[in-house]
Every structure is written in C-alpha cells, then in structure tokens.
Write an enzyme that holds these catalytic residues in place. Structure first.
Site, PDB file in Angstrom:
ATOM      1  N   GLY A 230      36.517   6.608  40.431  1.00 14.84           N
ATOM      2  CA  GLY A 230      37.460   5.530  41.296  1.00 14.84           C
ATOM      3  C   GLY A 230      38.860   6.033  41.043  1.00 14.84           C
ATOM      4  O   GLY A 230      39.470   7.042  40.453  1.00 14.84           O
ATOM      5  N   HIS A 570      28.159  -3.440  80.294  1.00 13.92           N
ATOM      6  CA  HIS A 570      29.434  -4.149  80.880  1.00 13.92           C
ATOM      7  C   HIS A 570      29.424  -5.829  80.860  1.00 13.92           C
ATOM      8  O   HIS A 570      28.126  -6.066  81.020  1.00 13.92           O
ATOM      9  CB  HIS A 570      29.406  -3.988  82.395  1.00 13.92           C
TER      10      HIS A 570
END
Ligand code: FAD
Ligand code: NAD
Length: 607
Positions: A230, A570
C-alpha cells in the site's frame, strides 16, 4: 489442492549421498539409473547417481558449477538460495483490500495461502480511507439535503431544524470501519488463509521473514509472493505537519492543499457539516484524521471529524480537479465549488507551510507553478494536506532481491510481475495495489491481486486498467472510466482515427427529476468508425453506481452498436446511459470493418 512441492530440479549423477545431503526419496530413472530426490546445500534437487567426492567438493559452491562436467542430463537451478519445496503456494505481504482480494481468490483456486500483516487487517481503505470517509460523506450528503430549503420545498417537505450529534457521527464512521475490518478478518479465517502477524521482509527468492521489526525470526517459503503493502500520505517538501488531532476544540479548517479526490470529498464534508465540528491539529494529514500508518498502536488516533465555515483550495495545476475530464471538472466546479463556501487558488504550489504557534496562524507560502516565484502568503487557522499518496515499501528487503524502487514505487510489468534493477523479471514475485502506483484505488488493488492469482494458477491474465472505473463521492457524485477527452484526442491523433462525443443530461431523466436532482451530465467518448467505447464520464446523482455499465462494456469489448440495444428499467437513472449510448452515431458497417480489419488500406488496393 495445489501441491507445494519442488518446481525447479536438476539431474546429476549420485553414487553416495554426502553428509550434507539428505535423501528425500529414491526412484528409478529411465535406463534404470537410480534417481534421488535430495536436499543438498539447502536445496531440493532431483539427481542421478554421481560420486561422493564430487558432492563433497560442492559443499560450499553452487551445485551447477561443480557438477557441470559430471551431469548425465542437467538443468540445475541457478538460484542457490531459492527453496524448491515451499511452506505455502502463495504468501501475500500486506492485508489491505489488495491483499485480501488476492487471498480470497487464491483459496478459490486451491492455493495454500498465507497473508502477513504488520498493522491491522483492511489497510488504508478500511481503517482510514474509503470506508470511514464514505461514512462521513453519507452524513454530509443527508445534512446537505436537509439544509437545502429550496430542494425540500420543491418536494413539499418541511424540516424545522437539521442538526447532528458530533460524537455519533464519529461513532458511525468508526463502527463501520471496525465492522468491515472484522468482516475481512473473518472471511480470511473462514477460508483457511493463515494470518501471520508482523512486518514482512523478503530475505531472498521465495523467502519471507515476518514478525516485530528487528525481531522477525519467523521465516516462510512460498512458491509465489505478492507484495501488497500500500501507501502513506505524500507530504511535499517544505510542508511541516504539526502532529495529530485531538478534536476537543473548535477551529475552522481553512485551507485544503490539493483538489484531487481527498480534497474534494472532504470539502464536501466540511461545507455540509458547518462549523459545529472542529479540530485542534492545525495542519493535518488526512490519514491522521482517521488513524495513522504505523505499526505502533500508541500512535493510533481516535476518529473524529472536523469542519469549517470556509474552505480555500490550493491547487498546483491550472484547474481544480485536474485529474478529471476537463468538461466534468468545469461542471463540478460550477456545482460543487462556486455555490459553496469555497475559495480557490490554482496554478500555485504550497511550497512552505508553517504550523500555528503561540497564537499565530498557519502560514502558507504560495509559489507560482510557472514562474516559480513566491506569489502570495496565506494565513489560515488550519490546513489539510491532500497532495497524493506515496508507496509504502520501506523495510521490505527489496535490496535482497536486486529490486530498485522508482520514486518509491515497485516497478512491475503489465502482469504485475516485479522487475529488478536490470529490468529483468524477478521470478515468482508480484506487486499489486498502491505500492506499484498503476492506479491508486481499492478495487484496482483487488483486481490486480485476482489477476496475479489467475496467472500463478496457470491461466494467463492481463488486467485492462482502462476498464477500471473511479468515483468521487461528493454530492452529487462524479465517476469515470477509460480516457478523458484530451487523452482520447491524443491517442486518436497518434493512431490515426476519429473520435466522437455524445452527451446526455440528467434534466431529461424521469427518476432524477422525481428526486429533484436534475443537475448532471453523462459524456461518452467513442470511435464512430467501429463503435469502440473510449471513455465515459458522469456527474450527477448516483454517478458512482451508474458507471459500471460502461466499465463492463469496455472490459468485455462491447461496442456502441451492441450496447444501444440493451434494455433499461423505467424510470431509473440508468436510462441516462441508455440515452447516451442510443445517441451515439457509430458506423453500421462495423461487421464489415471487423471482417476486413486485416486487409491493406484501400489506397494500396487501388494502386
Ligand atoms: C481518505 C482516503 C479515501 C479513499 N477513498 C477511496 C475510495 O472511495 N475508493 C477507492 O477505490 N479508493 C479510495 N482510497 C484509496 C484506497 O484506500 C487505496 O487505493 C487502497 O487502500 C490500496 O490498497 P492496498 O491493498 O494496495 O494498500 P493498503 O490498503 O494501504 O494496505 C496495505 C497493507 O499492508 C500493510 N503493510 C505494509 N507494509 C507491510 C509489511 N512490510 N509487512 C506486513 N504488512 C505490511 C499495511 O499495514 C496495510 O494494512 C482512499 C484513500 C484515502 C486515504
Ligand atoms: N473516491 C476515491 O476513489 C478516492 C477518494 C480519496 C482518495 N483516493 C485515492 O487516494 C489517493 C490520494 O488522493 P489525493 O486527493 O491526496 O491525491 P490526488 O492525486 O487525487 O490529488 C492531489 C492533488 O494535489 C495537487 N498538489 C500536489 N502537491 C501540491 C502542492 N504542493 N501544492 C498544491 N497542490 C498540490 C495535485 O496537483 C493534485 O491535484 C489518490 O490516488 C486517489 O486515487 C480515491
């Protein structure tokens, strides 16, 4: 389960096993010459019969040198210190999201796996990055909405007063981080991944020591090793950070140095939560806000939040949010910056920051990015440094394997295989996530880990980084995948093709209007000749969730001509993308262009 046994071998003649050679097993080789599997000079070797005296002489030398003239058939491993039988198939150094993702996939692939962690499971993302910051952003988003009288009125809502409990907000972020950390830890344990505690150091090929710094006596061998260590905050030279926040006092934050992801997300938090929160640390590294990158728990800070009445961005490049597509940056500036209590200076470096002392304010020297001359001096109550991240590769023992970092990053090829100082591949060694600097995002780290596991379990895999989405969790959100418009134009010019742009607005989307959140834009960059999607950028409600249709399309090579026939429910926000793809004008001749892709250009045919 994959076998953890020898991967390299030599064939040498052996009459008697010498004293420093233990015979592991004996079997008959072709032509009935006895073949031994031996451990010799610490190495496991497959050998055929040779004389004892020859073995004695090679005690302190490389097997390959001494036996060069005596082998029946030989391929001796040149690498003396590499073990040939292993404790694990895979050892991962660093249990952040990258390491965790790799470990889970390794178990699925049947690899005997261990993960070494020197601090706490989850790394930056879980403990002091994505997770707690998104908890704060969830709160700031709701507060922003509850404080927006026009918005509420438009929906017919009345809220008398919106307020919050500072400690409860901090608890929410802290609890979320610990919950996710526990989930990650439990998943590793449940799947049988060995969690080895301590700092991991590579001591030689396929060998790692781990334990307390200076006392790491435990050594494990692994057929393959992944470095996933990291990053830490990058603090530019000249900026002095004055310790850690204790968050007992009120103090408005005034400057944010850097208008990238962190700066932008935290400006959203500060401006939404108002001035009720405060901090003591006058100059803060963001990581210190949520914990600190150290292996000593005594440095760990309680998570607290702070806020400000006004925020001033200091950005080295000419525009705010320089990493985003310029059109999206401009829109974001219009909506996320201009109407809020945010001021900004662009094209200036914060070259010197002196912490507040004896009642004096924090002093920030701004240097013109072009002329390099001192431009202005700002005096503020506090500053947040969000100027990027630096890889965390200290103490990894890279010198033991001839690996030189580049600005701290571990050099890797497109398969995350580590390159040594001579540019050669280091066998069985990979680096993923922030430590290789390819794309400093949590899901990129994890995807790289999965890609490496695919490779070490025998399937070649190259991750397409252009298909990895990114999102900034402001209100509204910003998301993107692939190339920005300037990047696409540059590529098009180099490779000789045209690009086209399509755009749709959230203003025409039923769901967005129902939510009274019509402010937003989706932008598609594509090749009109073959329908290839080069980049998609979204600014608007739930942009971070919407981007995945586009990123999956890029990953799978789906063209505009195909995706425009996909059906969307929709009314949903995803119809913004539906409309975007439908509005693109890609050639209907794609089929033919694919068929004739390998033919010479027309001009050539004519001549
Ligand atoms: C405030 C903030 C917000 C962010 N938000 C997001 C976001 O919303 N989305 C996103 O995608 N990304 C986000 N990021 C970026 C993300 O956190 C990183 O990209 C990600 O954590 C990188 O994962 P990693 O596994 O490479 O490293 P890390 O998460 O840093 O983990 C590395 C681990 O390795 C351990 N380690 C280091 N050296 C050794 C050693 N020698 N031996 C043993 N262990 C060692 C460390 O203790 C650590 O646990 C954010 C970052 C910050 C700072
Ligand atoms: N939502 C997310 O995915 C998310 C959120 C936070 C962080 N992150 C990751 O964490 C990493 C760090 O984030 P970040 O915002 O610190 O970095 P960043 O690279 O996104 O932005 C840093 C900004 O600081 C500017 N800068 C650097 N030095 C400066 C100086 N001396 N004076 C003025 N400006 C200066 C740079 O020009 C840049 O715009 C990023 O790589 C990002 O990918 C991701």
């Amino acid at each position: 389960m994959h076998s953890s046994s020898s991967s390299s071998s030599s064939s040498i003649s052996l009459y008697f096993p010498p004293p420093n050679c233990s015979v592991l097993n004996k079997r008959s080789h072709k032509n009935h010459v006895p073949q031994f599997s031996v451990r010799f000079c610490g190495l496991r070797k497959e050998v055929l019969a040779i004389s004892f005296s020859q073995f004695k002489r090679c005690e302190t030398q490389r097997v390959s040198n001494v036996l060069r003239n005596n082998v029946v058939s030989a391929s001796v491993d040149d690498n003396e210190s590499a073990p040939t039988s292993f404790d694990y198939d895979l050892v991962i150094i660093g249990a952040g999201v990258g390491g965790h993702g790799a470990a889970l996939h390794a178990v699925e692939k049947g690899l005997k796996t261990a993960i070494i962690e020197g601090d706490v499971i989850g790394g930056t993302c879980v403990n002091r990055g994505c997770v707690p910051s998104k908890a704060l952003l969830a709160v700031s988003g709701r507060m922003r909405e509850l404080k927006n009288v026009h918005h509420l009125k438009a929906l017919g809502l009345q809220v008398s007063a919106a307020g919050y409990d500072r400690q409860a907000v901090a608890d929410h972020a802290n609890n979320l981080a610990s919950k996710i950390r526990n989930n990650l830890t439990n998943s590793l344990k449940a799947l049988g991944v060995d969690i080895l505690t301590g700092v991991g150091t590579i001591v030689g090929p396929q060998r790692v020591k781990y334990g307390k710094v200076g006392f790491s006596d435990n050594e494990v061998t692994a057929r393959d090793i992944i470095i996933a260590t990291g990053s830490v905050p990058f603090v530019p030279r000249g900026i002095e950070v004055d310790g850690f926040a204790s968050f007992k006092m009120q103090c408005p934050l005034e400057a944010i140095v850097g208008s990238g992801y962190i700066g932008l997300e935290f400006s959203d938090v500060y401006t939404a939560l108002g001035s009720e929160l405060g901090m003591i640390g006058k100059i803060k590294l963001l990581d210190d806000l949520l914990g600190t990158k150290t292996f000593d728990d005594s440095f760990r800070q309680d998570l607290t939040i702070f806020a400000s009445r006004f925020v001033t961005f200091i950005e080295a490049l000419d525009q705010l949010m320089p990493g985003f597509d310029p059109e999206i940056s401009k829109l974001a500036q219009r909506i996320l910056v201009n109407p809020r209590k945010i001021d900004y200076h662009t094209g200036v470096f914060a070259t010197k920051i002196t912490p507040a002392k004896d009642g004096r304010p924090v002093v920030i020297e701004l240097t013109d990015a072009k002329t390099k001359e001192l431009k202005e001096t700002l005096e503020v109550d506090a500053a947040l440094i969000a100027t990027g991240r630096a890889p965390f590769t200290e103490g990894l023992g890279l010198e033991n394997i001839n690996v030189l970092t580049q600005r701290g990053f571990i050099p890797v090829d497109e398969r995350m295989r580590v390159l040594d100082a001579d540019g050669k591949l280091v066998p069985h060694l990979y680096c993923i996530g922030d430590a290789n600097g390819k794309m400093m995002l949590a899901h990129a780290a994890s995807a790289q880990g999965i890609s490496v596991v695919e490779q070490v379990s025998g399937r070649d895999h190259v991750l397409n980084h252009l298909s990895i989405p990114a999102a900034c969790f402001t209100h509204p959100e910003i998301s993107m995948v692939g190339l920005t418009e300037p990047q696409a134009r540059e590529k098009a010019e180099k490779e000789g093709f045209e690009i086209s742009i399509a755009k749709t607005s959230f203003k025409a989307n039923t769901k967005a209007l129902a939510e009274n959140e019509g402010e937003g834009l989706a932008k598609l960059i594509y090749r009109p000749d073959n329908g290839e999607i080069l980049g998609v950028h979204i600014f608007g409600l739930h942009a971070a969730d919407l981007i995945h249709e586009a990123s999956n399309a890029i990953a799978l090579g789906t063209s505009i001509q195909d995706i425009k026939f996909a059906v969307h429910a929709h009314p949903t926000l995803s119809e913004v993308l539906d409309e975007l793809f439908k509005s693109a004008k890609a050639s209907h001749l794609r089929f033919w262009s694919l068929c004739f892709r390998n033919l010479p250009p027309l001009g050539y045919l004519k001549s």
